[in-house]
Enzyme design. Structure first.
Site, PDB file in Angstrom:
ATOM      1  N   HIS A 189       0.803  -1.220   0.000  1.00 60.15           N
ATOM      2  CA  HIS A 189       0.000   0.000   0.000  1.00 60.15           C
ATOM      3  C   HIS A 189       0.836   1.269   0.000  1.00 60.15           C
ATOM      4  O   HIS A 189       0.312   2.356  -0.249  1.00 60.15           O
ATOM      5  CB  HIS A 189      -0.988   0.005   1.170  1.00 60.15           C
TER       6      HIS A 189
ATOM      7  N   HIS B 263       3.982  10.405  12.060  1.00 61.77           N
ATOM      8  CA  HIS B 263       3.273   9.326  12.736  1.00 61.77           C
ATOM      9  C   HIS B 263       4.284   8.342  13.306  1.00 61.77           C
ATOM     10  O   HIS B 263       5.436   8.286  12.881  1.00 61.77           O
ATOM     11  CB  HIS B 263       2.262   8.612  11.835  1.00 61.77           C
TER      12      HIS B 263
END
Length: 320
Positions: free
Chosen positions: A122, A187
Site C-alpha cells: 500500500h 506518525h
C-alpha cells in the site's frame, strides 16, 4: 522530448479502506479524501504518459532477507492488495524504467537496485487507488527503504531525486512524466528496530519481516491488531513546517535532519517523507500548493496532500 509535468505528495493509510465508518473525525477524513480527488484531477489535466511512483515498503513486498535502499521496478510489478488496495499486475513503462536504472549508474553513480518482478504494497498501491483512479498511465515504481535501519540518509535521497530528474530529461523517447511521493507525514508505528526487538509483539513483528516472503498473509491479522492498539503520536507543528517548506520550494531543508532527529521529532513513520523529498527534487523543488492537511489520530497519521506544478512556476517567472 520528455517533460516532467507534475509532482504530487500524498499521505497514505489503509484505515481509509478498512475503518472509514469507525473514523471519528469524519470532516477531516472527507477533506483529505477530497484533496486526493483534486490531486487526481490535476494529474489527469497534466496528461502524463508515465508516473514515477515513489513509495515505501511495509514488509509485504520486501523482507529482511534483502533490503536495498532504493529499488526500481523495471518489468513486472505486482500489488499485494492488502486492506482493500489494488491487487495484481500493474503497468510498467519498461523502456523508461530500464533507461533510468542504467543512467543512474552510468551518469550519476547511483547503484540503485532493480527488480524484474517487483511486489509493491500500500506504500504505492494506495496512490494507484486514489490518485491514478481511471488514468491510463504506465508506472516506474521506486521503493525506498524507510523502515529497516540503516536507512538511506535524507541528503542521499535528495541527491537521488536530482539524478532521476537529470536522467528523465535526457531520456531519448517522448514522454510526459509525473512523479508521486507517497507516505508520511508525522506518525509513529508500533514497529521495532529489527536489530533489537523488545518483548513478544516486537519479536513477532521481526519474525514476520524476516520470514514472510512466501506467507506474509499469515502474519497479517496479528500485525493489524498490534497497529490498531497503538496510540497516535502526531506532530502537527512539524507537519505544518514541512508543508510550508514544500510550498516555498524548500523541501530540501528536510536534509537538515539526521535519521534519528527526524524520528525523535515526528516519529518513525515520518521517515516516509523521503518519498516526498525525492519527488520534490525530481521537480527541481518547484514551489508547491497544499491541498489539505488533516491530523488524523484514528489513522495514526498526519495526512497531507500537495501538488508541485512546474508550469505554474514558469508562468510566475514570466510575469515577474
Amino acid at each position: 522530448m520528455t517533460e516532467i509535468v507534475l509532482g504530487v505528495g500524498a499521505s497514505h493509510s489503509t484505515l481509509m479502506n478498512t475503518h472509514w465508518e469507525e473514523t471519528h473525525h469524519k470532516d477531516r477524513a472527507e477533506r483529505f479524501r477530497d484533496a486526493l480527488g483534486e490531486a487526481r484531477d490535476a494529474l489527469a489535466a497534466a496528461r502524463p504518459d508515465t508516473v514515477v511512483l515513489i513509495g515505501s515498503n511495509h514488509f509485504r513486498g520486501f523482507w529482511l532477507d534483502l533490503i536495498p535502499s532504493f529499488t526500481i521496478g523495471v518489468d513486472e510489478c505486482l500489488a499485494s492488495g492488502e486492506s482493500g488496495t489494488p491487487k495484481g499486475p500493474q503497468p510498467v513503462d519498461r523502456e523508461l524504467a530500464l533507461y533510468l536504472a542504467n543512467a543512474l549508474v552510468e551518469r550519476s553513480g547511483f547503484d540503485v537496485a532493480f527488480s524484474a518482478r517487483m511486489q509493491i504494497d500500500h506504500g504505492q498501491s494506495h496512490a494507484v487507488q486514489y490518485l491514478l483512479d481511471g488514468l491510463d498511465v504506465d508506472l516506474v515504481p521506486l521503493v525506498v527503504n524507510v523502515f529497516a535501519p540503516p536507512l538511506p540518509t535524507l541528503d542521499r535521497c535528495e541527491r537521488l531525486g536530482r539524478a532521476i530528474r537529470e536522467a528523465v530529461l535526457a531520456f531519448p523517447g517522448d514522454r510526459r512524466v509525473a512523479v508521486i511521493g507517497s507516505g508520511g507525514l508525522s506518525h509513529r508505528l508500533p514497529w521495532p528496530d529489527w536489530r533489537d526487538p523488545r518483548g513478544e509483539d516486537e519479536e513477532f513483528m521481526v519474525g514476520a519481516w524476516r520470514d514472510g516472503r512466501e506467507n506474509w498473509q499469515d502474519y497479517d491479522a496479528r500485525r493489524r491488531e498490534i497497529i490498531r492498539a497503538a496510540e497516535a503520536a502526531l506532530n502537527p507543528e512539524f507537519d505544518e513546517e514541512f508543508l510550508s517548506w514544500l510550498e516555498r520550494g524548500q523541501a530540501h531543508r528536510l536534509t537538515e535532519y539526521t535519521t534519528a532527529e527526524l524520528e525523535k521529532v515526528a516519529g518513525n513513520g515520518a521517515q516516509e517523507l523521503r518519498t516526498w523529498l525525492l519527488m520534490a527534487a525530481v521537480l527541481d523543488h518547484a514551489p508547491g500548493r497544499r491541498l489539505s492537511y488533516e491530523p488524523m489520530p484514528e489513522w495514526l497519521t498526519g495526512m497531507g496532500v500537495a501538488v508541485l506544478d512546474p508550469a505554474q512556476t514558469q508562468n510566475s517567472e514570466r510575469q515577474s
